[in-house]
Design a protein around this motif. Structure first.
Motif, PDB file in Angstrom:
ATOM      1  N   GLU A  47       0.781  -1.379   0.035  1.00 58.37           N
ATOM      2  CA  GLU A  47       0.229   0.081   0.064  1.00 58.37           C
ATOM      3  C   GLU A  47       0.813   1.165  -0.100  1.00 58.37           C
ATOM      4  OE1 GLU A  47      -3.194  -0.093  -0.088  1.00 58.37           O
ATOM      5  OE2 GLU A  47      -3.212  -2.196  -0.306  1.00 58.37           O
ATOM      6  N   LYS A  48       0.586   2.551  -0.631  1.00 54.62           N
ATOM      7  CA  LYS A  48       1.224   3.605  -0.473  1.00 54.62           C
ATOM      8  C   LYS A  48       1.054   4.212   0.454  1.00 54.62           C
ATOM      9  CE  LYS A  48       0.455   3.380  -5.519  1.00 54.62           C
ATOM     10  NZ  LYS A  48      -0.345   2.302  -5.636  1.00 54.62           N
ATOM     11  N   GLY A  49       2.173   4.768   1.227  1.00 57.02           N
ATOM     12  CA  GLY A  49       2.202   5.483   2.487  1.00 57.02           C
ATOM     13  C   GLY A  49       2.636   6.873   2.153  1.00 57.02           C
ATOM     14  N   LEU A  50       3.275   7.246   3.015  1.00 55.66           N
ATOM     15  CA  LEU A  50       3.810   8.796   3.237  1.00 55.66           C
ATOM     16  C   LEU A  50       4.919   9.059   1.964  1.00 55.66           C
ATOM     17  CD1 LEU A  50       4.469   9.570   6.890  1.00 55.66           C
ATOM     18  CD2 LEU A  50       2.571   9.770   5.656  1.00 55.66           C
ATOM     19  N   ARG A  51       4.608  10.265   1.701  1.00 50.99           N
ATOM     20  CA  ARG A  51       5.539  10.902   0.392  1.00 50.99           C
ATOM     21  C   ARG A  51       6.457  11.986   1.187  1.00 50.99           C
ATOM     22  NH1 ARG A  51       0.884  12.916  -2.870  1.00 50.99           N
ATOM     23  NH2 ARG A  51       0.013  13.270  -1.031  1.00 50.99           N
ATOM     24  N   ASN A  52       7.600  11.777   0.554  1.00 50.21           N
ATOM     25  CA  ASN A  52       8.736  12.972   0.890  1.00 50.21           C
ATOM     26  C   ASN A  52       9.485  13.415  -0.263  1.00 50.21           C
ATOM     27  OD1 ASN A  52      11.325  11.487   1.384  1.00 50.21           O
ATOM     28  ND2 ASN A  52       9.860  10.095   2.435  1.00 50.21           N
ATOM     29  N   TRP A  53      10.379  14.631   0.018  1.00 50.23           N
ATOM     30  CA  TRP A  53      11.170  14.780  -0.992  1.00 50.23           C
ATOM     31  C   TRP A  53      12.424  15.624  -0.723  1.00 50.23           C
ATOM     32  CZ3 TRP A  53      11.900  20.345  -1.956  1.00 50.23           C
ATOM     33  CH2 TRP A  53      11.131  20.903  -1.005  1.00 50.23           C
ATOM     34  N   ASN A  54      13.571  15.728  -1.246  1.00 50.80           N
ATOM     35  CA  ASN A  54      14.635  16.335  -0.717  1.00 50.80           C
ATOM     36  C   ASN A  54      15.334  16.940  -2.056  1.00 50.80           C
ATOM     37  OD1 ASN A  54      17.120  14.688  -1.402  1.00 50.80           O
ATOM     38  ND2 ASN A  54      15.875  13.267   0.286  1.00 50.80           N
ATOM     39  N   ILE A  55      16.406  17.578  -1.787  1.00 42.60           N
ATOM     40  CA  ILE A  55      17.101  18.293  -2.734  1.00 42.60           C
ATOM     41  C   ILE A  55      18.741  18.284  -2.180  1.00 42.60           C
ATOM     42  CG2 ILE A  55      17.692  20.011  -4.402  1.00 42.60           C
ATOM     43  CD1 ILE A  55      15.048  21.235  -3.943  1.00 42.60           C
ATOM     44  N   SER A  56      19.346  17.356  -2.917  1.00 42.32           N
ATOM     45  CA  SER A  56      20.924  17.429  -2.727  1.00 42.32           C
ATOM     46  C   SER A  56      21.569  18.304  -3.531  1.00 42.32           C
ATOM     47  CB  SER A  56      21.470  15.885  -2.448  1.00 42.32           C
ATOM     48  OG  SER A  56      21.346  15.194  -3.890  1.00 42.32           O
ATOM     49  N   PHE A  57      22.570  18.932  -3.217  1.00 45.88           N
ATOM     50  CA  PHE A  57      23.283  20.105  -4.218  1.00 45.88           C
ATOM     51  C   PHE A  57      25.041  19.930  -3.867  1.00 45.88           C
ATOM     52  CE2 PHE A  57      21.557  22.108  -0.614  1.00 45.88           C
ATOM     53  CZ  PHE A  57      22.621  23.147  -0.408  1.00 45.88           C
ATOM     54  N   ASP A  58      25.489  20.156  -4.706  1.00 44.60           N
ATOM     55  CA  ASP A  58      26.938  20.688  -4.617  1.00 44.60           C
ATOM     56  C   ASP A  58      27.620  21.907  -5.516  1.00 44.60           C
ATOM     57  OD1 ASP A  58      27.859  19.182  -7.020  1.00 44.60           O
ATOM     58  OD2 ASP A  58      27.424  17.425  -5.731  1.00 44.60           O
ATOM     59  N   GLY A  59      28.763  22.214  -5.219  1.00 47.74           N
ATOM     60  CA  GLY A  59      29.222  23.477  -6.018  1.00 47.74           C
ATOM     61  C   GLY A  59      30.574  23.887  -5.514  1.00 47.74           C
ATOM     62  N   LYS A  60      31.051  24.643  -6.367  1.00 45.36           N
ATOM     63  CA  LYS A  60      32.323  25.283  -6.120  1.00 45.36           C
ATOM     64  C   LYS A  60      32.078  26.603  -4.960  1.00 45.36           C
ATOM     65  CE  LYS A  60      34.607  22.814  -8.947  1.00 45.36           C
ATOM     66  NZ  LYS A  60      35.092  21.440  -8.657  1.00 45.36           N
ATOM     67  N   TYR A  61      32.909  26.406  -3.855  1.00 41.04           N
ATOM     68  CA  TYR A  61      32.954  27.493  -2.955  1.00 41.04           C
ATOM     69  C   TYR A  61      33.395  28.780  -3.401  1.00 41.04           C
ATOM     70  CZ  TYR A  61      33.084  29.824   1.672  1.00 41.04           C
ATOM     71  OH  TYR A  61      32.903  30.595   2.602  1.00 41.04           O
ATOM     72  N   ASP A  62      32.480  29.991  -3.418  1.00 48.77           N
ATOM     73  CA  ASP A  62      32.778  31.164  -3.976  1.00 48.77           C
ATOM     74  C   ASP A  62      31.717  32.416  -3.493  1.00 48.77           C
ATOM     75  OD1 ASP A  62      33.570  33.306  -5.240  1.00 48.77           O
ATOM     76  OD2 ASP A  62      33.581  32.373  -7.177  1.00 48.77           O
ATOM     77  N   GLU A  63      32.394  33.304  -2.702  1.00 55.70           N
ATOM     78  CA  GLU A  63      31.207  34.068  -2.386  1.00 55.70           C
ATOM     79  C   GLU A  63      30.807  35.187  -3.221  1.00 55.70           C
ATOM     80  OE1 GLU A  63      29.841  34.191   0.939  1.00 55.70           O
ATOM     81  OE2 GLU A  63      30.905  32.123   0.988  1.00 55.70           O
TER      82      GLU A  63
END
Length: 133
Positions: A47-63
């Motif tokens: 049976e289908k239960g709870l749904r959830n979502w997330n976003i992962s990200f990465d990059g070059k550190y630069d202000e």
């Protein structure tokens, strides 16, 4: 089917784009609850239960630049900032296409290995529904 250029993917928090991203991944899950019985004839059922979502990200550190920097994300996490409107856009920084929902910056890591550019990676956890823009 047309190929899609990943350079167009952007994460926008409120009105600020996360700066200098090199990768962004939207993940949507649904919990599948086992409902197998003796009458299932040897086949698993769920049976289908709870749904959830997330976003992962990465990059070059630069202000440099206009947008949301790794330091600002770190400050938001430390301050336990409220959820923000998050957009995972597929058309660059305009936010006119993609998905949106309320989310919280869950973590950020800043890595500085020897003789290579400093990088960052993080995760946004959705808080409630995700909807098409």
């Amino acid at each position: 089917m047309a190929k899609y250029n990943g350079t167009l993917i952007a994460i926008i928090s409120g009105s600020d784009r996360v700066l200098h991203q090199t990768n962004a991944t939207l993940t949507v899950d649904v919990d599948l609850q086992d409902s197998t019985t003796k009458e299932s004839e040897g086949w698993a059922e769920h049976e289908k239960g709870l749904r959830n979502w997330n976003i992962s990200f990465d990059g070059k550190y630069d202000e440099a630049g206009e947008g949301l920097s790794p330091d600002e994300i770190l400050a938001a996490i430390i301050a336990r900032s409220a959820d923000t409107d998050i957009k995972f856009t597929t058309d660059g920084a305009t936010g006119a296409a993609g998905w949106t929902g309320k989310g919280t910056f869950q973590n950020i890591s800043i890595s500085g290995p020897q003789e290579v550019p400093t990088t960052f990676s993080g995760n946004i956890k959705g808080n409630g529904p995700l909807a098409a823009i």
